[in-house]
Design an enzyme around this catalytic site. Structure first.
Site, PDB file in Angstrom:
ATOM      1  N   THR A 119     101.153 -30.403 -19.878  1.00 27.04           N
ATOM      2  CA  THR A 119     101.803 -29.364 -20.696  1.00 27.04           C
ATOM      3  C   THR A 119     103.330 -29.402 -20.551  1.00 27.04           C
ATOM      4  O   THR A 119     104.058 -29.423 -21.551  1.00 27.04           O
ATOM      5  CB  THR A 119     101.285 -27.971 -20.253  1.00 27.04           C
ATOM      6  OG1 THR A 119      99.860 -28.000 -20.291  1.00 27.04           O
ATOM      7  CG2 THR A 119     101.804 -26.865 -21.135  1.00 27.04           C
ATOM      8  N   GLY A 220     105.460 -24.401  -9.827  1.00 25.07           N
ATOM      9  CA  GLY A 220     104.199 -24.281  -9.086  1.00 25.07           C
ATOM     10  C   GLY A 220     104.327 -24.692  -7.628  1.00 25.07           C
ATOM     11  O   GLY A 220     103.414 -24.474  -6.831  1.00 25.07           O
ATOM     12  N   SER A 249     109.798 -21.128 -11.930  1.00 27.49           N
ATOM     13  CA  SER A 249     108.732 -20.904 -12.913  1.00 27.49           C
ATOM     14  C   SER A 249     109.279 -20.302 -14.204  1.00 27.49           C
ATOM     15  O   SER A 249     110.427 -19.846 -14.275  1.00 27.49           O
ATOM     16  CB  SER A 249     107.696 -19.962 -12.319  1.00 27.49           C
ATOM     17  OG  SER A 249     108.231 -18.647 -12.292  1.00 27.49           O
ATOM     18  N   CYS A 250     108.413 -20.268 -15.201  1.00 31.04           N
ATOM     19  CA  CYS A 250     108.808 -19.705 -16.499  1.00 31.04           C
ATOM     20  C   CYS A 250     109.235 -18.249 -16.365  1.00 31.04           C
ATOM     21  O   CYS A 250     110.219 -17.815 -16.966  1.00 31.04           O
ATOM     22  CB  CYS A 250     107.648 -19.826 -17.477  1.00 31.04           C
ATOM     23  SG  CYS A 250     106.084 -19.229 -16.806  1.00 31.04           S
ATOM     24  N   ASN A 251     108.512 -17.470 -15.546  1.00 28.42           N
ATOM     25  CA  ASN A 251     108.865 -16.052 -15.371  1.00 28.42           C
ATOM     26  C   ASN A 251     110.209 -15.906 -14.666  1.00 28.42           C
ATOM     27  O   ASN A 251     111.045 -15.089 -15.065  1.00 28.42           O
ATOM     28  CB  ASN A 251     107.775 -15.352 -14.555  1.00 28.42           C
ATOM     29  CG  ASN A 251     106.590 -14.989 -15.435  1.00 28.42           C
ATOM     30  OD1 ASN A 251     106.752 -14.397 -16.494  1.00 28.42           O
ATOM     31  ND2 ASN A 251     105.393 -15.363 -15.000  1.00 28.42           N
ATOM     32  N   ARG A 278     100.173 -14.031 -19.247  1.00 28.77           N
ATOM     33  CA  ARG A 278      99.093 -14.635 -20.032  1.00 28.77           C
ATOM     34  C   ARG A 278      98.043 -15.181 -19.046  1.00 28.77           C
ATOM     35  O   ARG A 278      98.382 -15.613 -17.942  1.00 28.77           O
ATOM     36  CB  ARG A 278      99.628 -15.740 -20.956  1.00 28.77           C
ATOM     37  CG  ARG A 278     100.307 -16.934 -20.267  1.00 28.77           C
ATOM     38  CD  ARG A 278      99.328 -18.015 -19.886  1.00 28.77           C
ATOM     39  NE  ARG A 278      99.959 -19.187 -19.311  1.00 28.77           N
ATOM     40  CZ  ARG A 278     100.143 -19.392 -18.025  1.00 28.77           C
ATOM     41  NH1 ARG A 278      99.808 -18.459 -17.145  1.00 28.77           N
ATOM     42  NH2 ARG A 278     100.669 -20.537 -17.584  1.00 28.77           N
ATOM     43  N   HIS A 303     107.143 -13.396  -8.178  1.00 26.32           N
ATOM     44  CA  HIS A 303     108.173 -13.594  -9.206  1.00 26.32           C
ATOM     45  C   HIS A 303     109.546 -13.044  -8.813  1.00 26.32           C
ATOM     46  O   HIS A 303     110.563 -13.708  -8.991  1.00 26.32           O
ATOM     47  CB  HIS A 303     107.715 -12.956 -10.520  1.00 26.32           C
ATOM     48  CG  HIS A 303     106.338 -13.375 -10.926  1.00 26.32           C
ATOM     49  ND1 HIS A 303     105.208 -12.641 -10.604  1.00 26.32           N
ATOM     50  CD2 HIS A 303     105.895 -14.464 -11.583  1.00 26.32           C
ATOM     51  CE1 HIS A 303     104.135 -13.251 -11.063  1.00 26.32           C
ATOM     52  NE2 HIS A 303     104.515 -14.377 -11.661  1.00 26.32           N
ATOM     53  N   GLY A 304     109.552 -11.780  -8.322  1.00 28.68           N
ATOM     54  CA  GLY A 304     110.833 -11.170  -7.940  1.00 28.68           C
ATOM     55  C   GLY A 304     111.523 -11.954  -6.831  1.00 28.68           C
ATOM     56  O   GLY A 304     112.670 -12.420  -6.997  1.00 28.68           O
ATOM     57  N   HIS A 329     104.150 -14.352 -21.840  1.00 28.48           N
ATOM     58  CA  HIS A 329     104.228 -13.294 -20.834  1.00 28.48           C
ATOM     59  C   HIS A 329     105.162 -12.207 -21.387  1.00 28.48           C
ATOM     60  O   HIS A 329     106.066 -12.505 -22.173  1.00 28.48           O
ATOM     61  CB  HIS A 329     104.892 -13.776 -19.542  1.00 28.48           C
ATOM     62  CG  HIS A 329     104.267 -14.958 -18.886  1.00 28.48           C
ATOM     63  ND1 HIS A 329     102.960 -14.990 -18.452  1.00 28.48           N
ATOM     64  CD2 HIS A 329     104.789 -16.156 -18.521  1.00 28.48           C
ATOM     65  CE1 HIS A 329     102.712 -16.147 -17.856  1.00 28.48           C
ATOM     66  NE2 HIS A 329     103.804 -16.882 -17.897  1.00 28.48           N
ATOM     67  N   GLN A 413     105.783 -19.252 -21.993  1.00 24.03           N
ATOM     68  CA  GLN A 413     105.622 -19.843 -20.655  1.00 24.03           C
ATOM     69  C   GLN A 413     105.658 -21.369 -20.664  1.00 24.03           C
ATOM     70  O   GLN A 413     106.110 -21.983 -19.695  1.00 24.03           O
ATOM     71  CB  GLN A 413     104.310 -19.355 -20.008  1.00 24.03           C
ATOM     72  CG  GLN A 413     103.020 -19.955 -20.545  1.00 24.03           C
ATOM     73  CD  GLN A 413     102.511 -19.288 -21.822  1.00 24.03           C
ATOM     74  OE1 GLN A 413     103.082 -18.297 -22.253  1.00 24.03           O
ATOM     75  NE2 GLN A 413     101.456 -19.833 -22.415  1.00 24.03           N
TER      76      GLN A 413
HETATM   77  P1  NAD Z   1      99.036 -29.540 -16.515  1.00 23.94           P
HETATM   78  O1  NAD Z   1      97.755 -29.412 -15.808  1.00 23.94           O
HETATM   79  O2  NAD Z   1      99.063 -29.206 -17.974  1.00 23.94           O
HETATM   80  O3  NAD Z   1      99.623 -31.005 -16.359  1.00 23.94           O
HETATM   81  C1  NAD Z   1      99.669 -31.658 -15.132  1.00 23.94           C
HETATM   82  C2  NAD Z   1      99.574 -33.148 -15.342  1.00 23.94           C
HETATM   83  O4  NAD Z   1      99.699 -33.806 -14.074  1.00 23.94           O
HETATM   84  C3  NAD Z   1      98.226 -33.572 -15.927  1.00 23.94           C
HETATM   85  O5  NAD Z   1      98.461 -34.553 -16.911  1.00 23.94           O
HETATM   86  C4  NAD Z   1      97.488 -34.162 -14.707  1.00 23.94           C
HETATM   87  O6  NAD Z   1      96.568 -35.162 -15.077  1.00 23.94           O
HETATM   88  C5  NAD Z   1      98.638 -34.751 -13.906  1.00 23.94           C
HETATM   89  N1  NAD Z   1      98.343 -34.920 -12.482  1.00 23.94           N
HETATM   90  C6  NAD Z   1      97.239 -34.559 -11.781  1.00 23.94           C
HETATM   91  N2  NAD Z   1      97.366 -34.904 -10.484  1.00 23.94           N
HETATM   92  C7  NAD Z   1      98.575 -35.508 -10.356  1.00 23.94           C
HETATM   93  C8  NAD Z   1      99.284 -36.086  -9.269  1.00 23.94           C
HETATM   94  N3  NAD Z   1      98.781 -36.131  -8.048  1.00 23.94           N
HETATM   95  N4  NAD Z   1     100.513 -36.604  -9.485  1.00 23.94           N
HETATM   96  C9  NAD Z   1     101.055 -36.576 -10.715  1.00 23.94           C
HETATM   97  N5  NAD Z   1     100.429 -36.039 -11.790  1.00 23.94           N
HETATM   98  C10 NAD Z   1      99.200 -35.511 -11.626  1.00 23.94           C
HETATM   99  O7  NAD Z   1     100.061 -28.627 -15.708  1.00 23.94           O
HETATM  100  P2  NAD Z   1     101.374 -27.941 -16.268  1.00 23.94           P
HETATM  101  O8  NAD Z   1     101.020 -26.649 -16.892  1.00 23.94           O
HETATM  102  O9  NAD Z   1     102.152 -28.932 -17.062  1.00 23.94           O
HETATM  103  O10 NAD Z   1     102.136 -27.572 -14.921  1.00 23.94           O
HETATM  104  C11 NAD Z   1     102.947 -28.508 -14.249  1.00 23.94           C
HETATM  105  C12 NAD Z   1     103.892 -27.771 -13.319  1.00 23.94           C
HETATM  106  O11 NAD Z   1     104.742 -26.935 -14.117  1.00 23.94           O
HETATM  107  C13 NAD Z   1     103.222 -26.820 -12.319  1.00 23.94           C
HETATM  108  O12 NAD Z   1     104.006 -26.786 -11.140  1.00 23.94           O
HETATM  109  C14 NAD Z   1     103.281 -25.477 -13.007  1.00 23.94           C
HETATM  110  O13 NAD Z   1     103.212 -24.390 -12.125  1.00 23.94           O
HETATM  111  C15 NAD Z   1     104.635 -25.586 -13.673  1.00 23.94           C
HETATM  112  N6  NAD Z   1     104.816 -24.711 -14.834  1.00 23.94           N
HETATM  113  C16 NAD Z   1     103.834 -24.561 -15.757  1.00 23.94           C
HETATM  114  C17 NAD Z   1     104.043 -23.712 -16.822  1.00 23.94           C
HETATM  115  C18 NAD Z   1     102.976 -23.512 -17.874  1.00 23.94           C
HETATM  116  O14 NAD Z   1     102.967 -22.495 -18.545  1.00 23.94           O
HETATM  117  N7  NAD Z   1     102.067 -24.437 -18.085  1.00 23.94           N
HETATM  118  C19 NAD Z   1     105.259 -23.039 -16.970  1.00 23.94           C
HETATM  119  C20 NAD Z   1     106.274 -23.257 -16.030  1.00 23.94           C
HETATM  120  C21 NAD Z   1     106.045 -24.091 -14.962  1.00 23.94           C
END
Ligand code: NAD
Length: 451
Positions: A119, A220, A249-251, A278, A303-304, A329, A413
């Site tokens: 994502t 994360g 993070s997004c928040n 969400r 978050h805070g 969110h 987010q």
């Molecule tokens: P996701 O699950 O959509 O994507 C993660 C990707 O990493 C997948 O393609 C997965 O196959 C791959 N992966 C799995 N194990 C792995 C490894 N050991 N090394 C490298 N890649 C690996 O997750 P996401 O939502 O894109 O989240 C990624 C990071 O961004 C997290 O730290 C999350 O907290 C943070 N984040 C997410 C959002 C959100 O809304 N999705 C917003 C802000 C921050």
């Protein structure tokens, strides 16, 4: 040039072979300039290698001047320890001295690897690809599944997240060209953006350090693991030239966008906020709730305190609940300003309207009264995936009563952190020290994709 360069189709370097470029893989800059007496070309290369004393850099500088009846070639090499990136820029300026500004043509790209093309990873890749000072040298997938086709279509070289030969071979069996494992990707990168799932990235840190590349984790991961955190408006300067960081993070990014300017005006700020989160991303089938409101039974929620990793001066507490929605969110915020703050509701709105990445709209005038309409508005803007990089503030939901400022804001987010990753790359590589300049560059490059 194939010996040194690895930027395919570059007008300067032709096609470089990844196998040949490893020993000498970084091109800090090249330039062509019209000197007073004729054309001059210069090339600055640098190589970081791990030595017993830590990170070292070798800088090679080659200048070829072609003047009428005179061809002059200069070449010099020197090794330095712990050289900040700014040094090579100074060298470039030195080489370009005497040339007319308009005549200078510069090519300097930061080689960016994306580890985890999910994502966040796919969005960061596109935002990086839009910039003229950086390029994607590869993205990783754990296996030849959903997502590989997108990488191929976008033209990003595909690598396997692991170095295991069988796992790499499985990509070819499924019809994808895999350029190697993570180690191969890191060998051609200056910096890696770790977009692996939360709490997974920590295990990758040592790999990045061994490869001698800079690294950026996502929200994360814990601040304690990275030791540095980042948002563009709060602490770009503190992140200049550091080895690695974490884009919060997004928040936390959303909170920083509106709270940092308030803090900068008032010099003191106490905040209580409730995060209405969400339940899952639209592409996520494994999370919930789908039929409940789920309080986060840890007070304060993370978050805070997370805001304080980028702006420790802001006193902030938060609570959170997850609700059955996938699109945004919402934050419910009460900020207590110090006596004599001198602000009004209107001047707060005016202050935010002058900051980047904040959209302010009147709900009753526009009909945008819920997150559903905010997201529809974002889809109308035409960005890929219907993203909204900006924080959305309802003008008619903002009210200053005495010292208490009440407001709501909505966060997309999946996308508000995307441009922040681009700015963080410039901070870590030391290529832009002014956060506002970086934000302007990032946002206008992204916007130009949709014109
Ligand atoms: P996701 O699950 O959509 O994507 C993660 C990707 O990493 C997948 O393609 C997965 O196959 C791959 N992966 C799995 N194990 C792995 C490894 N050991 N090394 C490298 N890649 C690996 O997750 P996401 O939502 O894109 O989240 C990624 C990071 O961004 C997290 O730290 C999350 O907290 C943070 N984040 C997410 C959002 C959100 O809304 N999705 C917003 C802000 C921050």
């Amino acid at each position: 040039s194939g010996r040194f360069g690895h930027k395919p189709n570059s007008p300067f370097f032709g096609t470089g072979s990844p196998a040949l470029v490893q020993p000498m893989r970084r091109i800090a800059s090249c330039s062509a300039a019209w000197m007073r007496r004729g054309p001059s070309f210069s090339l600055i290369l640098n190589e970081r290698s791990t030595t017993s004393r830590g990170s070292a850099m070798m800088v090679c500088c080659c200048t070829i001047s072609i003047y009428p009846l005179l061809v002059k070639v200069q070449f010099f090499t020197f090794h330095l320890t712990q050289v900040p990136a700014i040094f090579s820029h100074l060298l470039q300026r030195f080489v370009n001295r005497g040339s007319s500004k308009a005549g200078i043509l510069r090519t300097m790209t930061i080689k960016v690897a994306i580890n985890g093309y999910g994502t966040i990873g796919k969005r960061v890749a596109d935002a990086v690809d839009a910039q003229d000072d950086m390029e994607i040298v590869g993205v990783t997938k754990t296996r030849p599944a959903f997502g590989c086709d997108l990488a191929v279509r976008k033209g990003y070289p595909l690598y396997c997240t692991f170095d295991d030969a069988d796992r790499i071979a499985s990509f070819a069996e499924a019809g994808y060209k895999c350029h190697g494992g993570l180690t191969d990707l890191l060998a051609v990168a200056d910096i890696v953006i770790d977009c692996s799932p939360g709490k997974v990235g920590a295990s990758n840190k040592e790999t990045y350090q061994k490869a001698g590349v800079k690294w950026i984790f996502q929200g994360g991961e814990k601040h304690a693991m990275t030791g540095m955190s980042y948002t563009s408006s709060a602490n770009h300067k503190e992140n200049l030239n550091v080895e690695g960081t974490r884009v919060v993070s997004c928040n936390t990014t959303g909170l920083s966008r509106t709270l940092v300017p308030l803090y900068e005006h008032c010099g003191d700020l106490q905040v209580e906020c409730t995060m209405i989160r969400r339940a899952a991303d639209p592409g996520d089938s494994s999370k919930g709730p789908i039929n409940a409101i789920k309080p986060v039974l840890k007070v304060p929620s993370h978050h805070g305190p997370d805001v304080m990793t980028v702006k420790p001066e802001i006193q902030i507490n938060s609570m959170a609940v997850a609700v059955p929605t996938t699109i945004m969110h919402v934050h419910v915020i009460v900020a207590t300003l110090p006596e004599g703050h001198g602000l009004t509701t209107e001047s707060v709105l005016s202050m935010w309207s002058q900051r980047p990445r904040i959209v302010i709209m009147n709900g009753s005038e526009t009909g945008i009264t819920t997150t559903a309409e905010v997201m529809e508005f974002a889809r109308d803007m035409g960005r890929t995936w219907g993203d909204l990089h900006e924080i959305f503030v309802w003008e008619d939901g903002v009210k200053l009563v005495g010292n208490n400022l009440y407001y709501f804001q909505a966060i997309h987010q999946e996308s508000d952190v995307i441009p922040e990753n681009v700015d963080a790359i410039r901070a870590l590589m030391g290529t832009e020290s002014d956060w506002r300049v970086s934000v302007e560059k990032t946002d206008s490059a992204i916007a130009s994709q949709f014109e």
